[in-house]
Design a protein around this motif. Structure first.
Motif, mmCIF file in Angstrom:
data_model
loop_
_atom_site.group_PDB
_atom_site.id
_atom_site.type_symbol
_atom_site.label_atom_id
_atom_site.label_comp_id
_atom_site.label_asym_id
_atom_site.label_seq_id
_atom_site.Cartn_x
_atom_site.Cartn_y
_atom_site.Cartn_z
ATOM 1 N N VAL A 199 1.173 6.658 -2.782
ATOM 2 C CA VAL A 199 0.698 7.618 -2.545
ATOM 3 C C VAL A 199 2.055 8.074 -1.369
ATOM 4 O O VAL A 199 1.737 9.251 -0.381
ATOM 5 N N GLY A 200 2.224 7.600 -1.140
ATOM 6 C CA GLY A 200 4.044 8.238 -0.320
ATOM 7 C C GLY A 200 5.147 8.851 -0.174
ATOM 8 O O GLY A 200 5.244 9.364 -0.979
ATOM 9 N N ASN A 201 4.330 9.486 0.816
ATOM 10 C CA ASN A 201 6.054 10.797 1.349
ATOM 11 C C ASN A 201 7.374 10.550 2.275
ATOM 12 O O ASN A 201 8.442 10.653 1.482
ATOM 13 N N LEU A 226 -4.182 15.212 7.718
ATOM 14 C CA LEU A 226 -3.960 14.423 8.768
ATOM 15 C C LEU A 226 -2.559 13.763 8.554
ATOM 16 O O LEU A 226 -2.271 14.095 7.127
ATOM 17 N N GLY A 227 -1.838 13.341 9.412
ATOM 18 C CA GLY A 227 -0.667 12.795 9.241
ATOM 19 C C GLY A 227 -0.807 10.890 9.089
ATOM 20 O O GLY A 227 -1.751 10.952 10.100
ATOM 21 N N VAL A 228 -0.731 10.321 7.888
ATOM 22 C CA VAL A 228 -1.321 9.443 7.870
ATOM 23 C C VAL A 228 0.006 8.536 8.210
ATOM 24 O O VAL A 228 1.548 8.299 8.133
ATOM 25 N N VAL A 229 -0.352 6.870 9.035
ATOM 26 C CA VAL A 229 0.647 5.819 9.123
ATOM 27 C C VAL A 229 -0.002 4.540 7.906
ATOM 28 O O VAL A 229 -1.094 4.295 7.940
ATOM 29 N N LEU A 230 0.830 4.669 7.034
ATOM 30 C CA LEU A 230 0.019 3.138 6.026
ATOM 31 C C LEU A 230 0.520 2.519 6.200
ATOM 32 O O LEU A 230 1.692 2.254 5.700
ATOM 33 N N ILE A 231 1.056 0.679 7.095
ATOM 34 C CA ILE A 231 1.333 -0.135 7.267
ATOM 35 C C ILE A 231 0.847 -1.036 6.090
ATOM 36 O O ILE A 231 -0.228 -1.034 5.496
ATOM 37 N N THR A 232 1.978 -1.197 5.380
ATOM 38 C CA THR A 232 1.666 -2.330 3.529
ATOM 39 C C THR A 232 3.213 -3.346 3.727
ATOM 40 O O THR A 232 3.784 -3.104 4.823
ATOM 41 N N TYR A 284 -8.929 7.017 -0.935
ATOM 42 C CA TYR A 284 -9.118 7.942 0.368
ATOM 43 C C TYR A 284 -8.422 8.488 1.309
ATOM 44 O O TYR A 284 -8.160 9.020 2.634
ATOM 45 N N VAL A 285 -6.969 7.822 1.081
ATOM 46 C CA VAL A 285 -5.970 7.673 2.097
ATOM 47 C C VAL A 285 -5.906 8.626 1.831
ATOM 48 O O VAL A 285 -5.270 9.661 2.296
ATOM 49 N N PRO A 311 5.124 -2.470 -2.067
ATOM 50 C CA PRO A 311 5.336 -1.105 -1.892
ATOM 51 C C PRO A 311 4.964 -0.219 -3.486
ATOM 52 O O PRO A 311 5.120 0.801 -3.058
ATOM 53 N N HIS A 312 3.992 -1.307 -4.486
ATOM 54 C CA HIS A 312 3.729 -0.501 -4.821
ATOM 55 C C HIS A 312 2.287 0.254 -4.361
ATOM 56 O O HIS A 312 2.590 2.042 -5.206
ATOM 57 N N HIS A 313 1.792 0.055 -4.353
ATOM 58 C CA HIS A 313 0.585 1.096 -3.190
ATOM 59 C C HIS A 313 1.788 1.755 -2.514
ATOM 60 O O HIS A 313 0.855 3.030 -2.579
ATOM 61 N N ALA A 314 2.743 1.835 -1.820
ATOM 62 C CA ALA A 314 3.147 2.671 -0.960
ATOM 63 C C ALA A 314 3.424 3.802 -1.817
ATOM 64 O O ALA A 314 3.438 4.647 -1.219
#
Ligand code: ATP
Length: 269
Positions: free
Chosen positions: A223-225, A208-214, A199-200, A217-220
């Motif tokens: 999905v991360g750019n 949307l622009g998303v800031v994912l705090i975590t 859902y992120v 590193p695997h989760h990041a």
């Protein structure tokens, strides 16, 4: 846009939110120093760090709870001075905290609209439009791909992951441009974390622009750019996805060279 001639021109690549060399001190405690972060529409910027790295401080600056002491905080290219979380929300920045502010005994639809309830009727006949809230909640959750059995069930009966998903869908529905997620997978198992990350990604795909705090590193990396690494308040690394592999990100999070030193020391013993 301001009329000032020195205002940063808005281009296609102007970030929705930008921290540029930002510092924040609590008395003489350095919570953040020299941290930069870009958040673009349709992208996920991950902020990684251990306990005490400064992640909460960074959230508080973006969410309008605290002012930074040095550097620049820009929203859509303009210098921003947010006075409160309400102002952040008015500028399109929604923050979903780990301990979601929900009323556990109230139904899902009631929590979805909490504080922004639509009404019908006028004067003494004015009342909450329950049918509209129920139907909208169901439809909005479905649009994000969340198929809840029953939007009438108390939100407290949902799993932690489902509650995070409802909060994300809510931010999207109420028109957030930037979504800040505070460790949304921290308290979750592997399967539920996967659902939340889906859902992120859906919020990102909605533009949307998303800031994912975590701190994972695997989760990041799933999905991360962009990836910003914080260590004791300073930025120990900042990469776009094509600049770093999952292995290197994991290594950096684990302490990189510090870990090598520790291994050598342990081997010597
Ligand atoms: P955690 O994951 O443990 O919550 P964090 O990465 O969110 O950590 P912050 O809470 O931002 O880290 O804290 C960064 C540093 O600033 C820490 O050393 C912390 O003790 C300090 N700090 C944070 N808030 C305050 C405050 N209100 N007053 C004084 N020091 C603070």
């Amino acid at each position: 846009m301001t009329e000032e001639t020195d205002a940063t021109p808005v281009t296609e690549r102007t970030p929705l939110v930008e921290l540029d060399d930002v510092s924040k001190y609590y008395g003489n405690i350095r919570a953040l120093e020299g941290v930069s972060l870009e958040v673009h529409a349709g992208e996920i910027s991950c902020v990684l760090g251990d306990n005490g790295a400064g992640k909460s401080t960074l959230i508080k600056i973006i969410a309008g709870l605290h002012r930074h002491d040095a550097g620049a905080f820009r929203i859509e290219g303009e210098d921003a001075k947010l006075g409160s979380p309400r102002e952040a929300l008015d500028r399109g920045i929604a923050t979903v905290y780990q301990d979601l502010a929900v009323v556990p005994l109230m139904p899902v639809w009631r929590n979805f609209f909490l504080g922004s309830e639509p009404t019908k009727g006028v004067g003494p006949f004015k009342r909450m439009d329950v049918d509209l809230m129920r139907e909208t909640t169901r439809a909005e959750l479905l649009r994000m791909g969340i198929d809840l059995r029953d939007v009438d069930q108390p939100i407290g009966t949902l799993s932690g992951g489902e509650r995070q998903c409802v909060a994300i869908a809510r931010a999207v529905y109420f028109g957030a441009k930037v979504l800040v997620l505070d460790e949304p997978t921290a308290a979750l198992g592997v399967k539920q974390s996967g659902v939340v990350l889906k859902y992120v990604a859906a919020a990102r795909d909605a533009g949307l622009g998303v800031v994912l705090i975590t701190h994972n590193p695997h989760h990041a990396y799933l999905v991360g750019n962009r990836f910003v690494l914080l260590k004791r308040g300073t930025m120990s690394g900042s990469y776009t996805r094509d600049e770093i592999s999952l292995d290197d990100l994991t290594r950096e999070m684990a302490g990189g060279s510090e870990l090598d030193d520790l291994r050598h020391e342990l081997e010597r013993r």
